[in-house]
Design a protein around this motif. Structure first.
Motif, PDB file in Angstrom:
ATOM      1  N   UNK A   5       0.828  -1.210   0.000  1.00  0.00           N
ATOM      2  CA  UNK A   5       0.000   0.000   0.000  1.00  0.00           C
ATOM      3  C   UNK A   5       0.861   1.258   0.000  1.00  0.00           C
ATOM      4  N   UNK A   6       0.360   2.299  -0.647  1.00  0.00           N
ATOM      5  CA  UNK A   6       1.009   3.605  -0.539  1.00  0.00           C
ATOM      6  C   UNK A   6       0.684   4.238   0.802  1.00  0.00           C
ATOM      7  N   UNK A   7      -0.520   3.961   1.280  1.00  0.00           N
ATOM      8  CA  UNK A   7      -0.962   4.481   2.570  1.00  0.00           C
ATOM      9  C   UNK A   7      -2.093   3.588   3.072  1.00  0.00           C
ATOM     10  N   UNK A   8      -2.109   3.331   4.366  1.00  0.00           N
ATOM     11  CA  UNK A   8      -3.216   2.598   4.982  1.00  0.00           C
ATOM     12  C   UNK A   8      -3.401   3.134   6.389  1.00  0.00           C
ATOM     13  N   UNK A   9      -4.512   2.779   6.998  1.00  0.00           N
ATOM     14  CA  UNK A   9      -4.638   3.182   8.397  1.00  0.00           C
ATOM     15  C   UNK A   9      -5.112   2.039   9.276  1.00  0.00           C
ATOM     16  N   UNK A  10      -4.679   2.119  10.524  1.00  0.00           N
ATOM     17  CA  UNK A  10      -4.989   1.116  11.534  1.00  0.00           C
ATOM     18  C   UNK A  10      -6.089   1.671  12.420  1.00  0.00           C
ATOM     19  N   UNK A  11      -7.239   1.026  12.389  1.00  0.00           N
ATOM     20  CA  UNK A  11      -8.377   1.525  13.145  1.00  0.00           C
ATOM     21  C   UNK A  11      -8.253   1.284  14.637  1.00  0.00           C
ATOM     22  N   UNK A  12      -8.507   2.317  15.412  1.00  0.00           N
ATOM     23  CA  UNK A  12      -8.559   2.189  16.861  1.00  0.00           C
ATOM     24  C   UNK A  12      -9.960   2.359  17.399  1.00  0.00           C
ATOM     25  N   UNK A  13     -10.733   3.262  16.801  1.00  0.00           N
ATOM     26  CA  UNK A  13     -12.080   3.579  17.300  1.00  0.00           C
ATOM     27  C   UNK A  13     -12.930   2.322  17.437  1.00  0.00           C
ATOM     28  N   UNK A  14     -12.847   1.414  16.457  1.00  0.00           N
ATOM     29  CA  UNK A  14     -13.658   0.196  16.469  1.00  0.00           C
ATOM     30  C   UNK A  14     -12.933  -0.990  17.081  1.00  0.00           C
ATOM     31  N   UNK A  15     -11.691  -0.776  17.486  1.00  0.00           N
ATOM     32  CA  UNK A  15     -10.897  -1.905  17.989  1.00  0.00           C
ATOM     33  C   UNK A  15     -10.239  -1.538  19.320  1.00  0.00           C
TER      34      UNK A  15
END
Length: 348
Positions: free
Chosen positions: A197-207
């Motif tokens: 990926x060029x960019x991705x994000x790691x979710x915290x709000x739901x995890x």
């Protein structure tokens, strides 16, 4: 009332609340330049196996998607997404409001394929009126998708090849990334995401977090001035350490994946239990979202004690609903749900 309508009905994991309380009266620099944000960044870089990864902490998913997409695209470009993609359905036109069009394609079980992306780009660049049409500039994926399905490593690799061929940014929305990685059969890790990926994000709000998403930027061209974009989009939290502490905690002793596995286990119990009772499913999901097909009478009966999401009408007599588990779902709630589902099985 047991709540299964989403995976962010609770506050935060007790370890996070403990750390926030322990550090409450500490004085730190603001805007994400504190020790805790630095420590969390280092842990995420180590997971990705990439010291060159830029890591930024934002508050929520829509804000993150809008900031990343606006930073990446030129004014004449749009973003390819599955029709069911969050940016196309559940973000109130946030991407369009920033001047970029969501170029929606029919998804198969919520997923885009490399072939679809290839065909969309070919159609654009072979059109004699291409300058009059929004140019594809990015591919947006969700992993897991909106209906809990997963990309395989092979699928992601094929999509990456097409993105490189056509000069498209590859952006992966990981709002529920932990639940995807904890699912049985998942073969994508942080290292693969950082590679592809060029960019991705790691979710915290739901995890497990109170709030927060960790943006991981791999492409050098996207790193420059990204903090300016965060500020302009209202995403630069003055008390940035509140985000850093949460992600530092989530990535200590494998907490992020441990609590994700719990949610998936609870969802598997729901899936297996409803299957044994003879219920039908709208789609197959290995993650924390399970989609059942119920009759209006069954929905009414279960709604007396449980909250869950109405997804879509299947036919005149059946409706697809979603049961969503989280890091905090209690086994007692799942057992009661299955017992009540057994009791109403014969209701038309």
């Amino acid at each position: 009332m047991w709540r299964f309508e989403c995976d962010y009905t609770e506050g935060a994991h007790p370890e996070i609340m403990k750390r926030l309380l322990e550090t409450n009266e500490e004085q730190t620099p603001g805007y994400g330049e504190d020790f805790y944000c630095g420590q969390a960044r280092k842990k995420i870089q180590d997971l990705c196996g990439r010291a060159d990864a830029d890591v930024h902490f934002l508050v929520g998913g829509t804000q993150t998607n809008a900031t990343v997409i606006r930073a990446a695209l030129r004014p004449h470009q749009g973003v390819l997404s599955a029709e069911s993609g969050h940016i196309n359905v559940h973000e109130t036109g946030a991407i369009e409001a920033s001047g970029h069009k969501v170029l929606a394609l029919p998804g198969e079980y919520g997923k885009l394929s490399a072939r679809q992306i290839q065909e969309a780009c070919q159609a654009h660049y072979t059109d004699s009126s291409q300058e009059h049409i929004v140019q594809p500039g990015m591919v947006y994926l969700s992993h897991p998708t909106e209906i809990g399905t997963l990309y395989s490593l092979a699928e992601l690799q094929e999509i990456r090849k097409v993105c490189q061929e056509w000069g498209l940014w590859l952006f992966l929305d990981g709002a529920r990334l932990g639940y995807g990685m904890a699912a049985s059969g998942s073969d994508i890790s942080f290292r693969e995401l950082a590679e592809l990926c060029d960019v991705f994000y790691i979710g915290g709000t739901k995890v497990g977090a109170l709030f927060g998403e960790a943006v991981v930027i791999m492409a050098s061209a996207l790193k420059k001035d990204f903090r300016y974009m965060i500020k302009q989009q209202g995403g630069m939290l003055a008390k940035g350490r509140l985000l850093g502490i949460q992600f530092d905690t989530l990535f200590t002793d494998d907490l992020y994946l441990k609590i994700s596995r719990h949610a998936v286990q609870m969802a598997e119990q729901i899936r297996d239990g409803f299957q044994k009772l003879g219920y039908s499913f709208f789609c197959e999901s290995q993650t924390n979202q399970q989609f059942l097909i119920l009759s209006p009478a069954q929905i009414e009966a279960l709604s007396e004690k449980y909250s869950f999401s109405i997804w879509e009408e299947v036919d005149q007599e059946h409706i697809a609903v979603r049961f969503c588990t989280s890091w905090a779902t209690k086994e007692e709630a799942v057992e009661e749900l299955l017992a009540d589902a057994a009791a109403i099985k014969t209701q038309a």
